[in-house]
Design a protein around this motif. Structure first.
Motif, short mmCIF file in Angstrom:
data_model
loop_
_atom_site.label_atom_id
_atom_site.label_comp_id
_atom_site.label_asym_id
_atom_site.label_seq_id
_atom_site.Cartn_x
_atom_site.Cartn_y
_atom_site.Cartn_z
N SER A 286 6.63 5.42 1.53
CA SER A 286 5.30 4.79 1.69
C SER A 286 4.50 4.77 0.42
O SER A 286 3.99 3.76 -0.11
N LYS A 288 5.86 5.20 -2.28
CA LYS A 288 6.49 4.32 -3.41
C LYS A 288 6.05 2.84 -3.16
O LYS A 288 5.53 2.15 -4.29
N GLY A 289 5.98 2.41 -2.12
CA GLY A 289 5.58 1.08 -1.83
C GLY A 289 4.06 0.91 -2.30
O GLY A 289 3.84 -0.07 -2.87
N LEU A 290 3.34 1.96 -2.09
CA LEU A 290 1.82 1.85 -2.20
C LEU A 290 1.68 1.80 -3.99
O LEU A 290 0.98 0.90 -4.47
N HIS A 292 4.01 0.55 -5.89
CA HIS A 292 4.33 -1.01 -6.22
C HIS A 292 3.12 -1.94 -5.97
O HIS A 292 2.95 -2.77 -6.91
N ILE A 293 2.26 -1.76 -5.00
CA ILE A 293 0.97 -2.50 -4.90
C ILE A 293 0.05 -2.33 -5.91
O ILE A 293 -0.50 -3.24 -6.69
N GLU A 296 0.93 -4.11 -9.06
CA GLU A 296 0.70 -5.62 -8.86
C GLU A 296 -1.02 -5.81 -9.05
O GLU A 296 -1.32 -6.80 -9.51
N GLU A 297 -1.78 -4.71 -8.42
CA GLU A 297 -3.18 -5.29 -8.44
C GLU A 297 -3.96 -4.21 -9.45
O GLU A 297 -5.17 -4.36 -9.43
N MET A 304 -9.13 -2.56 -4.86
CA MET A 304 -8.05 -2.54 -3.87
C MET A 304 -7.20 -1.04 -4.23
O MET A 304 -6.92 -0.49 -3.18
N SER A 307 -8.69 1.57 -1.94
CA SER A 307 -8.08 1.98 -0.67
C SER A 307 -6.57 2.31 -0.75
O SER A 307 -6.40 3.21 0.13
N ILE A 308 -5.90 1.67 -1.78
CA ILE A 308 -4.62 2.34 -1.92
C ILE A 308 -4.38 3.74 -1.92
O ILE A 308 -3.49 4.40 -1.38
N LYS A 311 -4.69 5.86 0.97
CA LYS A 311 -3.42 5.84 1.78
C LYS A 311 -2.38 6.82 1.26
O LYS A 311 -1.67 7.27 2.01
N SER A 315 -0.68 9.80 2.97
CA SER A 315 0.80 10.20 3.06
C SER A 315 1.22 11.49 2.48
O SER A 315 2.15 12.28 2.91
N ILE B 19 1.88 -2.34 3.29
CA ILE B 19 2.79 -2.49 2.30
C ILE B 19 3.41 -4.02 2.57
O ILE B 19 3.61 -4.81 2.12
N PRO B 124 10.71 1.36 0.86
CA PRO B 124 9.45 0.50 1.10
C PRO B 124 9.68 -1.00 1.10
O PRO B 124 10.94 -1.47 0.35
#
Lengths: 487, 139
Positions: A286, A288-290, A292-293, A296-297, A304, A307-308, A311, A315, B19, B124
């Motif tokens: 999770s 790792k995915g965050l 990545h976001i 991007e942002e 954003m 908020s990330i 999260k 985790s 995600i 992910p």
């Protein structure tokens, strides 16, 4: 006199005039009729003939041989020529007879009786030889019986007709038999329903090959079920003929229970391994995915990121909480049970301080009902039990409920200490009624925990010899645990 | 890029939902995103559709389901069992893809052997996956 009646008397007079001993038997060597020569040899009356198989002085070890021979003729339908067999009369004197036994068939061709005709042997050499054989047979049979009687196992020795020759004390104990001596009684009459081995026993007696029944349910007179392995071994006369069978029972109830417990433990361990591997990795994926976001942002949408960020922290907290629970779980199984006198008022206060902030934040009212001033027990275990139950109750409050409450009761109930934690929060879904205390079971997605909290409580309670259950599942969830009072 | 009318994400983890949603919205071409927090909630949506044709303003049934495995109440495989029993027949087949942290061989095989499952994605979720799904199952 009718011709039919005259014929019967006529034949009877012929049989009674013969000097040879004539004996008629049914199944299981049951004595049906004997001629006058037989009665005179044994000094028996007709009435006595009805009551006993052999004369009072008959040697029971010789009976084993008779029974074996009768069984052969009855089961095979073939004639048996016995060159020499000992017969002991009413004075205890043994003579040797040449005996021929034959089958009597009914109209259907089935053996329904046997007849034996015995002529006394006068040849000294034959008599001497027979006496030696008889002595050897008796000696080996006696040795075998003595051995069986004293074996520290549940053992019984049967003749070929499945009558008891002897049995060990353990046999009687295991099967709960407290009656009279069973020697010369039939196995089927006493233990057939408790020990359903008839088919296998008959097979062993027939083909002389040992067999084992691996796992059989044996009912004791107290209607308890034990699991046993039954070994059935034939035993043999010196001439190689099957003399009977030896039954040996091993009580494997404990073994089966241990096997079951081990299997369950292994399954639990496999499930544990699976879930731990998954639950340790999931938060990291999770994150790792965050990340990545965030990549991007980062520059285009910095709002954003905050908020990330929260999260990600969540985790990490989830992972950290899991590791902590795993550590506590490991300790639950291995920690020593050092008991100490716990002063409850101070103990509970120190616990509540740690949760006060969370309760204030969620506006939860706590109601205490503690009627035990002191408990002798393991401080660490009791602390974790109350801590986990309270923690759950605080975490899963109902946001829609305006009067949020938790009730903690600690009291003595006969020989146990009862701890009850009740709340009017989100409740526990009925789908997990039976599994709430299992590992990795969470009530719903709203439950952010590891699913190990109640499992840990269960581990502690089991180690303390106590009990646990959930009384209700909707509003007013009530979790109760109890453990024996230590004095 | 092709468009997918509706994607249903079935997952109990808020971060993972975020995600997947992020990349589907940003890099995929998905008109509607639906979320169910566990298998039971997801199943309930299909049961409502079966009994009273609840379409959630045309968003339901989804074209693609991203299905997590480890969830409370009803996990991913339990959902598949119950979903199969519904025996639903849609104009356009629903594509089910597992989306999970599990790399356990047993789970991969179990998914592979299930005729309802058309893919297994390990978390992910990513930009590349979002694009791939839209190209493969979009219109």
């Amino acid at each position: 006199m009718s011709s039919k009646a005259r014929d019967a008397e006529w034949y009877l007079s012929i049989l009674n005039a013969i000097n040879d001993l004539i004996l008629v038997k049914g199944d299981r060597s049951k004595l049906l009729w004997a001629n006058r020569a037989f009665l005179e040899y044994y000094g028996m009356t007709n009435q006595e003939l009805q009551d006993i198989i052999d004369a009072p002085h008959s040697d029971p070890d010789d009976t084993v041989q008779y029974v074996k021979d009768d069984h052969y003729v009855f089961s095979s339908g073939r004639m048996l020529d016995i060159a020499s067999e000992p017969v002991t009369n009413s004075q205890g004197e043994t003579a040797y007879f040449h005996t021929i036994k034959n089958a009597i068939f009914n109209d259907g061709g089935k053996v329904e009786r046997t007849v034996g005709v015995s002529r006394r042997i006068s040849d000294d050499q034959v008599i001497q030889h027979s006496a030696i054989e008889r002595s050897e047979r008796k000696s080996s049979l006696n040795e075998l019986r003595t051995l069986v009687r004293h074996l520290p196992s549940a053992v019984a020795m049967l003749d070929v007709k499945q009558r008891f020759l002897c049995l060990s004390q353990q046999w009687s104990q295991l099967l709960g038999y407290t009656g009279d001596d069973l020697t010369e009684s039939f196995f089927e009459d006493y233990f057939a329903s408790q020990l359903p081995i008839q088919t296998t026993l008959e097979a062993v007696l027939s083909d002389g090959v040992a067999k084992t029944i691996e796992s059989i349910s044996i009912l004791t007179p107290e209607q308890e079920s034990i699991i046993g392995t039954v070994h059935i071994h034939p035993w043999f006369f010196p001439d190689g003929a099957v003399g009977g069978a030896i039954l040996l029972i091993h009580d494997i109830t404990q073994l089966k229970q241990s096997e079951y417990q081990l299997k369950r433990a292994n399954e639990e361990l496999m499930q544990f391994n699976y879930r731990v591997s998954h639950d340790l990795v999931a938060p990291l994926k999770s994150i790792k995915g965050l990340v990545h976001i965030c990549q991007e942002e980062l520059y285009s949408n910095p709002e954003m990121i905050e908020s990330i960020h929260h999260k990600m922290i969540a985790s990490v907290d989830s992972l950290s909480s899991l590791v902590n629970e795993l550590f506590n779980l490991a300790k639950a199984d291995i920690q020593c049970d050092d008991n100490e006198l716990i002063e409850m008022s101070e103990f509970i206060n120190s616990l509540l301080i740690l949760h006060q902030e969370a309760m204030d934040e969620s506006r939860i009212h706590l109601h205490l009902d503690i009627s035990v001033s002191e408990i002798l027990g393991n401080r660490s275990r009791i602390r974790q039990i109350i801590d986990n139950l309270l923690s759950n109750a605080i975490k899963y409050y109902d946001k829609k409920e305006s009067e949020r409450s938790i009730w903690i009761t600690i009291k003595r109930e006969s020989a146990n200490i009862l701890i009850r934690v009740c709340d009017n929060g989100l409740g526990i879904d009925e789908s997990i009624h039976d599994t709430a205390f299992d590992m990795f079971v969470r009530g719903s997605a709203q439950y952010s925990g590891s699913g190990l909290g109640l499992y840990l409580v269960r581990k502690h309670i089991e180690n303390m010899g106590g009990e646990y259950h959930i009384q209700s599942f909707k509003k007013n969830t009530v979790v109760e645990v109890s453990f024996p009072v230590r004095e | 890029m092709k468009t997918i009318r509706s994607v249903l994400i079935v997952d109990d983890n808020q971060a993972d939902i975020e995600i997947a949603s992020y990349f589907l919205n940003k890099n995929g071409n998905v008109r509607n995103l639906l979320v169910a927090e566990d298998g039971k909630e997801a199943l309930s949506l299909f049961e409502q559709f079966q009994s009273s044709c609840v379409t959630l303003n045309g968003k339901f049934p989804p074209r693609v389901i991203l299905l997590d495995i480890n969830m409370p109440k009803l996990n991913g495989f339990e959902f598949l069992e119950r979903y199969a029993e519904l025996n639903l027949d849609f104009n356009q087949p629903v594509v089910i893809l597992m989306l999970t942290s599990s790399e356990f061989v047993g789970d991969i095989e179990k998914a592979d052997n299930n005729p309802l499952v058309q893919g297994y994605i390990t978390k992910p979720f990513s930009r590349e996956k979002a694009i791939e799904i839209c190209e493969k199952f979009g219109e």
